[in-house]
Design a protein around this motif. Structure first.
Motif, mmCIF file in Angstrom:
data_model
loop_
_atom_site.group_PDB
_atom_site.id
_atom_site.type_symbol
_atom_site.label_atom_id
_atom_site.label_comp_id
_atom_site.label_asym_id
_atom_site.label_seq_id
_atom_site.Cartn_x
_atom_site.Cartn_y
_atom_site.Cartn_z
ATOM 1 N N GLU A 24 -46.252 -20.589 3.809
ATOM 2 C CA GLU A 24 -45.064 -20.380 2.963
ATOM 3 C C GLU A 24 -44.274 -21.666 2.743
ATOM 4 O OE1 GLU A 24 -42.873 -17.193 4.744
ATOM 5 O OE2 GLU A 24 -44.243 -15.673 3.968
ATOM 6 N N GLY A 25 -44.989 -22.764 2.575
ATOM 7 C CA GLY A 25 -44.373 -24.029 2.224
ATOM 8 C C GLY A 25 -43.883 -24.865 3.385
ATOM 9 N N LEU A 26 -44.015 -24.379 4.623
ATOM 10 C CA LEU A 26 -43.496 -25.122 5.769
ATOM 11 C C LEU A 26 -44.219 -26.453 5.954
ATOM 12 C CD1 LEU A 26 -41.534 -25.140 8.157
ATOM 13 C CD2 LEU A 26 -43.316 -23.987 9.514
ATOM 14 N N SER A 27 -45.555 -26.445 5.859
ATOM 15 C CA SER A 27 -46.313 -27.689 6.022
ATOM 16 C C SER A 27 -45.920 -28.709 4.966
ATOM 17 C CB SER A 27 -47.817 -27.404 5.938
ATOM 18 O OG SER A 27 -48.246 -26.612 7.021
ATOM 19 N N TYR A 28 -45.674 -28.226 3.746
ATOM 20 C CA TYR A 28 -45.258 -29.111 2.671
ATOM 21 C C TYR A 28 -43.871 -29.685 2.945
ATOM 22 C CZ TYR A 28 -43.843 -30.586 -2.030
ATOM 23 O OH TYR A 28 -43.379 -31.304 -3.112
ATOM 24 N N ALA A 29 -42.921 -28.822 3.275
ATOM 25 C CA ALA A 29 -41.543 -29.261 3.500
ATOM 26 C C ALA A 29 -41.445 -30.240 4.660
ATOM 27 C CB ALA A 29 -40.644 -28.049 3.743
ATOM 28 N N ASN A 30 -42.271 -30.075 5.677
ATOM 29 C CA ASN A 30 -42.203 -30.933 6.855
ATOM 30 C C ASN A 30 -42.773 -32.333 6.620
ATOM 31 O OD1 ASN A 30 -40.850 -29.127 8.465
ATOM 32 N ND2 ASN A 30 -42.714 -28.271 9.372
ATOM 33 N N LEU A 31 -43.333 -32.571 5.432
ATOM 34 C CA LEU A 31 -43.735 -33.925 5.071
ATOM 35 C C LEU A 31 -42.526 -34.769 4.655
ATOM 36 C CD1 LEU A 31 -46.924 -33.164 2.934
ATOM 37 C CD2 LEU A 31 -46.821 -33.778 5.366
ATOM 38 N N PHE A 32 -41.383 -34.115 4.454
ATOM 39 C CA PHE A 32 -40.167 -34.764 3.986
ATOM 40 C C PHE A 32 -39.133 -34.847 5.113
ATOM 41 C CE2 PHE A 32 -42.267 -33.078 0.289
ATOM 42 C CZ PHE A 32 -41.937 -33.906 -0.769
ATOM 43 N N THR A 33 -38.184 -35.785 4.987
ATOM 44 C CA THR A 33 -37.038 -35.796 5.887
ATOM 45 C C THR A 33 -36.168 -34.571 5.587
ATOM 46 O OG1 THR A 33 -35.712 -37.119 4.366
ATOM 47 C CG2 THR A 33 -37.046 -38.315 5.990
ATOM 48 N N PRO A 34 -35.316 -34.144 6.524
ATOM 49 C CA PRO A 34 -34.500 -32.939 6.285
ATOM 50 C C PRO A 34 -33.644 -33.016 5.029
ATOM 51 C CG PRO A 34 -34.461 -33.503 8.607
ATOM 52 C CD PRO A 34 -35.163 -34.636 7.914
ATOM 53 N N ASP A 35 -33.160 -34.214 4.659
ATOM 54 C CA ASP A 35 -32.294 -34.353 3.484
ATOM 55 C C ASP A 35 -33.028 -34.944 2.285
ATOM 56 O OD1 ASP A 35 -32.714 -36.850 4.562
ATOM 57 O OD2 ASP A 35 -30.632 -37.524 4.322
ATOM 58 N N ALA A 36 -34.348 -34.879 2.272
ATOM 59 C CA ALA A 36 -35.144 -35.528 1.229
ATOM 60 C C ALA A 36 -34.918 -34.892 -0.141
ATOM 61 C CB ALA A 36 -36.625 -35.468 1.588
ATOM 62 N N ARG A 71 -42.021 -40.109 6.971
ATOM 63 C CA ARG A 71 -41.793 -38.952 6.098
ATOM 64 C C ARG A 71 -41.330 -39.446 4.720
ATOM 65 N NH1 ARG A 71 -44.087 -37.075 9.792
ATOM 66 N NH2 ARG A 71 -43.649 -35.149 10.964
ATOM 67 N N PHE A 72 -41.469 -38.563 3.726
ATOM 68 C CA PHE A 72 -40.908 -38.854 2.408
ATOM 69 C C PHE A 72 -39.385 -38.741 2.477
ATOM 70 C CE2 PHE A 72 -45.106 -37.000 1.265
ATOM 71 C CZ PHE A 72 -45.620 -38.045 0.512
ATOM 72 N N LYS A 73 -38.700 -39.782 2.025
ATOM 73 C CA LYS A 73 -37.249 -39.725 1.835
ATOM 74 C C LYS A 73 -36.940 -39.269 0.411
ATOM 75 C CE LYS A 73 -32.878 -40.623 2.845
ATOM 76 N NZ LYS A 73 -32.130 -39.802 3.831
ATOM 77 N N THR A 74 -37.659 -39.828 -0.535
ATOM 78 C CA THR A 74 -37.628 -39.344 -1.914
ATOM 79 C C THR A 74 -39.035 -39.417 -2.478
ATOM 80 O OG1 THR A 74 -37.195 -41.490 -2.966
ATOM 81 C CG2 THR A 74 -35.267 -40.189 -2.266
ATOM 82 N N ARG A 75 -39.330 -38.523 -3.387
ATOM 83 C CA ARG A 75 -40.597 -38.562 -4.133
ATOM 84 C C ARG A 75 -40.294 -38.179 -5.573
ATOM 85 N NH1 ARG A 75 -46.862 -37.042 -3.424
ATOM 86 N NH2 ARG A 75 -46.764 -39.212 -2.783
ATOM 87 N N THR A 76 -40.669 -39.041 -6.509
ATOM 88 C CA THR A 76 -40.384 -38.837 -7.930
ATOM 89 C C THR A 76 -41.679 -38.854 -8.711
ATOM 90 O OG1 THR A 76 -38.246 -39.941 -7.682
ATOM 91 C CG2 THR A 76 -39.109 -39.703 -9.918
ATOM 92 N N PHE A 77 -41.893 -37.821 -9.529
ATOM 93 C CA PHE A 77 -43.063 -37.788 -10.399
ATOM 94 C C PHE A 77 -42.681 -38.274 -11.788
ATOM 95 C CE2 PHE A 77 -45.521 -35.581 -13.713
ATOM 96 C CZ PHE A 77 -46.760 -36.167 -13.471
ATOM 97 N N ILE A 78 -43.489 -39.187 -12.348
ATOM 98 C CA ILE A 78 -43.283 -39.722 -13.692
ATOM 99 C C ILE A 78 -44.565 -39.493 -14.482
ATOM 100 C CG2 ILE A 78 -42.766 -41.777 -15.061
ATOM 101 C CD1 ILE A 78 -41.350 -42.881 -12.540
#
Length: 344
Positions: free
Chosen positions: A233-245, A326-333
């Motif tokens: 339910e998205g937990l593995s995905y979310a945990n690739l990011f910092t808590p405030d990402a 971890r990802f702090k920010t990720r931007t798709f262009i």
């Protein structure tokens, strides 16, 4: 290095010099050991290639700067005997041709193999050359062509550079040029000892260790699995990011919202859609930044045709946390060719 690895007739002399081929005039030189950062830095050179060529950065000289001053690129698919470009002016002019733009993506490089060789190293990579619809419109996207590169690398005062690069278009028929040599049987990796396990980014006091590079690479490699298969339910995905990402397009902030976004996307235990290539990493004072190409492919099921949904690139900010990178920010262009103003 066995002479069967020399595969381009047009560049035979150059390659023999770079590889230390034996002859009456050319003495054999020893094969050096590469340290872990040599392998990583050569990978980074290979991954920068697509960005530099597709964007046409610095009026083509961003591409030319990836080569040693006297280096060559040979396109064996250009005419009956191929065509060779030598010197940075001609290489820069090559980069200015065709579709280009600051957000354009086309050359997806994968399967990078690196081997030590007299004078430096040699390598092989696959490349898929995609025609991504302007603005990432999948209906206009297609696989244009592809093949493989055979490379010779040399270590310069500015870092690892291409000494020669030859492109062979994929074909199951008779080749225009002699076919590439089969790679040597894999051997246990032997690396040189090094007094420093870190690499400094030019102009920065920050540095990344070989372990940092590998951990960031693994973070990015886990991203498609967590998004496409989504087992929890998205937990593995979310945990690739910092808590405030923050993820952009659509803007999504915080782990709970990231988990929800992942769960709303198509997924399944064997689902594969997001293919990443050309992962470039750079150290910063705060941690690291990176970028890589993305193509989202809707693979046809039960014999149905496949299609490209969209293509473009990610721009990332990485943070080193107690949990690891971890990802702090990720931007798709989305991919887009240059406008008239941008092309000037």
């Amino acid at each position: 290095m066995p002479m069967r690895n020399v595969i381009t007739t047009a560049a035979l002399t150059l390659t023999m010099v770079a590889l230390g081929g034996t002859s009456a005039q050319q003495p054999t030189s020893p094969t050096p050991l590469l340290d872990a950062l040599d392998y990583l830095e050569i990978e980074q050179l290979v991954y920068r290639y697509g960005f530099a060529l597709d964007t046409g950065a610095d009026n083509g000289f961003g591409y030319a700067a990836l080569y040693a001053p006297d280096a060559t690129f040979t396109g064996t698919n250009q005419g009956p005997t191929g065509r060779t470009y030598q010197g940075r002016d001609r290489l820069a002019a090559l980069s200015r041709g065709g579709k280009r733009g600051p957000n354009f993506v086309s050359h997806y490089v994968t399967n990078v193999v690196i081997e030590p060789a007299p004078g430096g190293a040699v390598g092989r990579t696959y490349v898929g050359i995609l025609d991504i619809g302007n603005g990432g419109n999948g209906a206009k996207s297609k696989v244009d062509h592809g093949g493989l590169y055979n490379d010779v690398y040399v270590k310069t005062p500015q870092g690892w550079r291409f000494k020669s690069r030859s492109f062979f278009e994929s074909t199951s028929g008779a080749p225009v040029q002699p076919p590439p040599a089969i790679l040597d049987t894999p051997r246990a990796l032997r690396t040189a000892s090094t007094s420093s396990a870190s690499a400094k980014t030019p102009g920065s006091s920050s540095k990344l260790t070989a372990e940092d590079y590998i951990e960031i690479q693994q973070l990015v490699s886990r991203y498609p699995y967590a998004l496409d298969q989504n087992p929890d339910e998205g937990l593995s995905y979310a945990n690739l990011f910092t808590p405030d990402a923050v993820f952009r397009q659509p803007r999504t902030e915080g782990r709970q919202n990231l988990a929800t976004m992942a769960s709303r996307a198509p997924h399944g235990p064997k689902y594969t859609r997001h293919f990443l290539a050309n992962h470039v990493i750079e150290a910063t004072a705060e941690g690291a930044v990176g970028k890589q190409y993305l193509v989202a492919v809707d693979i046809g099921e039960m014999g149905q045709p496949s299609s490209i949904f969209l293509g473009g690139h990610y721009e990332d900010v990485y943070a080193k946390t107690p949990e690891g990178w971890r990802f702090k920010t990720r931007t798709f262009i989305a991919s887009a060719t240059a406008t008239a103003a941008e092309a000037k």
